[in-house]
Design a protein around this motif. Structure first.
Motif, short mmCIF file in Angstrom:
data_model
loop_
_atom_site.label_atom_id
_atom_site.label_comp_id
_atom_site.label_asym_id
_atom_site.label_seq_id
_atom_site.Cartn_x
_atom_site.Cartn_y
_atom_site.Cartn_z
N SER A 29 41.04 26.57 42.20
CA SER A 29 42.30 26.48 42.96
C SER A 29 42.32 26.83 44.34
N LEU A 30 41.52 27.81 45.23
CA LEU A 30 41.69 28.67 46.50
C LEU A 30 41.15 27.39 46.84
N TYR A 31 40.13 26.83 46.70
CA TYR A 31 39.28 25.48 47.39
C TYR A 31 40.13 24.10 47.18
N LEU A 32 41.03 23.95 46.36
CA LEU A 32 41.76 23.27 46.49
C LEU A 32 43.54 22.88 47.15
N TRP A 33 43.43 24.08 46.95
CA TRP A 33 44.45 24.40 48.30
C TRP A 33 44.60 24.74 49.53
N HIS A 34 43.43 25.52 50.11
CA HIS A 34 43.76 25.42 51.66
C HIS A 34 43.19 25.02 52.69
N TRP A 35 42.37 23.70 51.90
CA TRP A 35 42.60 22.52 53.57
C TRP A 35 43.74 22.15 53.62
N PRO A 36 44.52 21.78 52.76
CA PRO A 36 45.93 20.37 52.44
C PRO A 36 46.50 21.62 53.53
N LEU A 37 47.10 22.72 53.81
CA LEU A 37 47.74 23.90 54.06
C LEU A 37 47.09 23.86 55.57
N LEU A 38 45.60 23.85 55.53
CA LEU A 38 45.35 23.98 56.89
C LEU A 38 45.73 21.98 57.60
N ILE A 39 45.50 21.57 57.39
CA ILE A 39 45.67 20.03 57.89
C ILE A 39 47.21 20.17 58.32
N ALA A 40 48.10 20.53 57.48
CA ALA A 40 49.24 20.55 57.05
C ALA A 40 49.54 21.31 58.93
N ALA A 41 49.25 22.72 58.43
CA ALA A 41 49.48 23.32 60.38
C ALA A 41 49.52 22.86 61.10
N ARG A 42 48.37 22.76 61.20
CA ARG A 42 47.55 21.50 62.64
C ARG A 42 47.66 20.85 62.97
N VAL A 82 38.35 37.18 43.88
CA VAL A 82 37.90 35.46 44.00
C VAL A 82 37.56 34.62 43.66
N GLY A 83 36.14 34.79 43.27
CA GLY A 83 35.50 34.17 42.05
C GLY A 83 36.61 33.36 40.93
N THR A 84 37.81 33.91 40.82
CA THR A 84 38.59 33.58 39.02
C THR A 84 38.90 32.67 39.63
N ILE A 85 39.25 32.79 40.81
CA ILE A 85 40.65 30.71 41.30
C ILE A 85 39.96 30.47 42.79
N SER A 86 38.93 29.95 42.19
CA SER A 86 37.95 30.07 43.57
C SER A 86 38.50 28.80 42.93
N VAL A 123 46.71 31.24 57.80
CA VAL A 123 46.88 29.89 57.41
C VAL A 123 46.08 29.53 55.42
N VAL A 124 44.84 30.23 55.59
CA VAL A 124 43.26 30.44 54.84
C VAL A 124 43.72 31.43 53.76
N GLY A 125 44.22 32.31 54.96
CA GLY A 125 44.79 33.94 54.22
C GLY A 125 46.06 33.04 53.08
N ALA A 126 47.26 32.86 53.38
CA ALA A 126 48.08 32.04 52.78
C ALA A 126 47.73 31.30 51.68
N SER A 127 46.97 30.79 51.61
CA SER A 127 46.46 29.56 51.09
C SER A 127 45.78 30.37 49.58
N PHE A 128 46.03 31.53 49.72
CA PHE A 128 45.78 32.34 48.18
C PHE A 128 47.03 32.10 47.07
N LEU A 129 48.17 32.44 48.10
CA LEU A 129 48.92 32.53 46.96
C LEU A 129 49.17 31.06 45.93
N PRO A 130 49.18 29.56 46.60
CA PRO A 130 49.69 29.02 45.39
C PRO A 130 48.09 29.09 44.40
N ALA A 131 46.86 29.39 45.69
CA ALA A 131 45.99 29.07 44.82
C ALA A 131 45.91 30.35 43.12
N VAL A 132 47.07 31.05 43.37
CA VAL A 132 46.54 32.70 42.11
C VAL A 132 48.18 31.92 41.28
#
Length: 714
Positions: A322-335, A316-320, A349-358
């Motif tokens: 990209s994970l930080y970049l992606w999770h918030w836009p996806l969360l706000i769009a979903a809300r 998780v630290g390795t992709i941290s 939604v936060v879990g789904a952000s792992f895919l674009p992060a990877v």
């Protein structure tokens, strides 16, 4: 934040438990990779609303320390190896490491905005893209935190870029300072590290002092670079100190490092609001992270490395980043698309952000970071970074110019309130706005919600510019404790009416100002964002609102001074107040405090008129109307279910109190059993709780009729 994995070379192995410091060539700290994971997971879980982690935002503070430690360690390593620091090489590495991934997310965010966000947010998002691409988002967030018009608005889909901006601003300066101090050390024939620590102290101490001074009262302090430098400097100081021989026993190092990790977790669990950050409360996660990164290599497997070095955390630290970049836009769009999310869906939604992060890490970050061609040609890496930045900026500007419809040039530009804001709309008439309701609003068919109307003024996409700048500049921000006085109506009028309170008092000005001109009343405005006129301490953002308390004292002194008004006119939203040192449980606790305040003004010879606060909606009405122009009934809220704001507390406080009168014009704002979002062609609310300035202007005859008998004649 989460800015680099450059601390390891591709062929390196993890350092031995008692091995050399982290900026030794070829060294790699798996525990720091795991600490990155802890930090990003705290942020993600906090943003998802996990109840037991209200302070998940402290992950940002942890990242600042890690970043200061790793980047400074890399620069020291280069200096030790080559005898100098290459600014070109440094910025080239950061450009190829950070900018392509950031640009990818910024472009994707524009697409998310197009598909999922209400059109009312498109313009702000476009400018957010520009600010984020230029690493200036923290200053934009700071400015908006002081703008009363943005209080309560939906968060920016790019809000999280503020921390990246802070880091990059620091690294524009810190390498230059290191080079300068290294040169001074050579000239003076003194040790480099001592001067570096002195330089870091000269950065950290003023920054921390400024944070302590401003963060309790100034919401912009959370975002500005000046209050965050000390956290990066702490990490940098640990890296410099790590170059010295170690004398800390392993058992002591392990104990302190574990205590640091516990401090981070305890801060996330116990701190329930970012208000006051980054002051004293930020010491826990900051010093905790410093202990983990500074002592972890000495503690070895006896320290937090035992946990932080586990493969899942390191992954998780390795992709941290990209994970930080992606999770918030996806969360706000979903809300925005689905409405408020419970913890479970938000976690999904936060879990789904792992895919674009990877995917971003695999196909954007890694290929460019490991590119031999870019490593050999730093100027090519710099050109790539410039291209990413310019491309993102241009994308934001093109979205603003070509996609955003009807966007005003600036928010807060003057709009005539006695005429439609939209030139295409019909001219004011007896059926314009509240005038369409006639003398009996509750019985008027004009107040019944309908699906379609011929025109809507102001256009919901332009509602932010619905108030003249002359009005907006008179309401002071949350950080200001001194009363600001503005005069409206007839400046030479013999009768003075003071309009005092928060934005719910201020938003009556479009109706009061023209009525005052006609009746030769002099209006003196004292208004402060999210601050009612009350002799008590109210709660804002989870903390006692001390500048509001001081502002109130300043206003009361002015009202009782030589310029004492003939009448005090006030209104406010609902607030929690401090009772016996603790926040009250309901806004009704405000009632006795209001009563006490009003009685004090009456005793001072100033009669009081209270404008009852109108209903508060469950959704942003302007956003809803923008998305449902042909189905406006979707935006009609049942009157019985609406939150009542400050109205009930005001009614209770005014009951039977001599010298205090209550004016209730709620029926002209929400006349039917379901509150119509548009009445007489005018948008009634600009958000979920403020009446639009244009609609309030059409309330002028009603306010004047109710107020005229109560204003003393002179």
């Amino acid at each position: 934040m989460l800015t680099t994995t450059e601390s390891r070379s591709d062929a390196s192995l993890p350092a031995r438990a008692s091995g050399p410091v982290s900026h030794r060539p070829g060294s790699f700290r798996g525990d720091i990779e795991g600490l990155r994971a802890v930090a990003v997971l705290l942020v993600l879980l906090g943003h998802a609303g996990v109840p037991r982690l209200p302070g998940g935002f402290v992950g940002v503070d942890v990242f600042f320390v890690i970043s200061g430690f790793l980047i400074t360690g890399l620069l020291l390593q280069e200096h030790d190896r080559r005898g100098r620091i290459s600014l070109t090489g440094f910025y080239a590495r950061r450009a190829k490491r950070l900018l392509p991934a950031a640009a990818t997310v910024l472009l994707a965010t524009l697409a998310l905005t197009w598909f999922f966000l209400p059109r009312t947010r498109w313009s702000a998002t476009a400018w957010d893209v520009v600010a984020s691409a230029g690493y200036a988002m923290n200053w934009r967030m700071a400015a908006e935190s002081l703008d009363y018009a943005t209080v309560g608005q939906a968060p920016s889909i790019l809000q999280h870029f503020w921390s990246l901006a802070v880091e990059e601003q620091f690294y524009l300066v810190w390498p230059l300072v290191m080079i300068l101090l290294g040169w001074v050390a050579r000239r003076l024939r003194r040790g480099r590290d001592g001067l570096l620590l002195l330089g870091l102290g000269s950065i950290a101490l003023p920054s921390f002092g400024w944070a302590l001074a401003t963060s309790p009262t100034d919401p912009s302090a959370y975002y500005v670079t000046t209050t965050r430098l000390w956290e990066l400097a702490v990490g940098a100081a640990v890296a410099v100190a790590a170059a010295r021989p170690r004398g800390v026993p392993r058992a002591v190092a392990a104990t302190l490092a574990w205590a640091g990790l516990v401090a981070i977790g305890a801060s996330a669990a116990l701190i329930d609001t970012p208000s006051g950050f980054p002051g004293y409360a930020a010491l826990g996660p900051t010093l905790g992270a410093a202990a983990v990164v500074g002592l972890g290599s000495v503690a070895g497997r006896a320290g937090p490395a035992l946990l932080l070095g586990l493969p899942p955390l390191r992954a998780v630290g390795t992709i941290s980043y990209s994970l930080y970049l992606w999770h918030w836009p996806l969360l706000i769009a979903a809300r925005a698309y689905l409405g408020d999310l419970d913890v479970g869906p938000a976690l999904a939604v936060v879990g789904a952000s792992f895919l674009p992060a990877v995917l971003t890490y695999r196909y954007v970050e890694n290929p460019l970071r490991r590119s031999a061609a870019l490593s050999r040609r730093p100027f090519a890496a710099l050109r790539l970074g410039v291209a990413c930045t310019v491309g993102a900026v241009l994308s934001g500007l093109l979205f603003q110019l070509l996609v955003v419809p009807g966007t005003p040039a600036t928010v807060g530009s003057a709009v005539p309130l006695r005429a439609p804001a939209d030139p295409a709309a019909p001219a004011p008439s007896s059926s314009w706005g509240a005038a369409a309701l006639g003398s009996s609003p509750r019985d008027s068919p004009a107040g019944v919600p309908v699906d379609r109307v011929d025109s809507i003024t102001p256009d919901p996409l332009r509602v932010g510019s619905d108030v003249p700048a002359a009005y907006q500049r008179c309401i002071v921000d949350q950080a200001t404790a001194t009363a600001k006085r503005c005069v409206f109506g007839d400046p030479s009028g013999r009768t003075t009416v003071a309009l005092v309170g928060d934005s719910h008092a201020y938003h009556w000005l479009p109706a009061l100002d023209p009525a005052a001109k006609r009746n030769h009343w002099r209006i003196v405005l004292y208004a402060k964002a999210t601050c009612p006129f009350v002799e008590a301490t109210v709660i804002f953002a989870g903390r006692p609102y001390e500048t509001c308390t001081r502002w109130n004292a300043s206003v009361r002194a002015a009202l009782r001074g030589p310029d004492r008004p003939d009448l005090l006119l006030t209104s406010n939203a609902g607030y929690l107040v401090v009772e016996n040192g603790r926040p009250a449980t309901t806004t009704m606790g405000l009632s006795p405090k209001l009563r006490q305040t009003w009685r004090g003004m009456v005793d001072a010879g100033v009669p009081v008129v209270v404008l009852r606060d109108g209903p508060h909606h469950e959704r942003n009405i302007a956003e809803c109307v923008a998305e449902n122009r042909k189905r406006l009934t979707r935006c009609a809220s049942p009157r019985a279910r609406l939150a009542s704001g400050g109205g009930p507390a005001q009614e209770q406080a005014a009951e039977g109190l001599a010298g205090v009168h209550l004016i209730d014009l709620t029926d002209a704002i929400c006349p039917a059993d379901r509150c119509a979002p548009v009445i007489g062609g005018v948008l009634v609310y600009s958000d979920d709780n403020h009446v639009s300035a244009t609609y309030m202007a059409t309330m002028e005859p009603r306010l004047e009729a109710a107020l005229r008998p109560l204003v003393p004649a002179r």
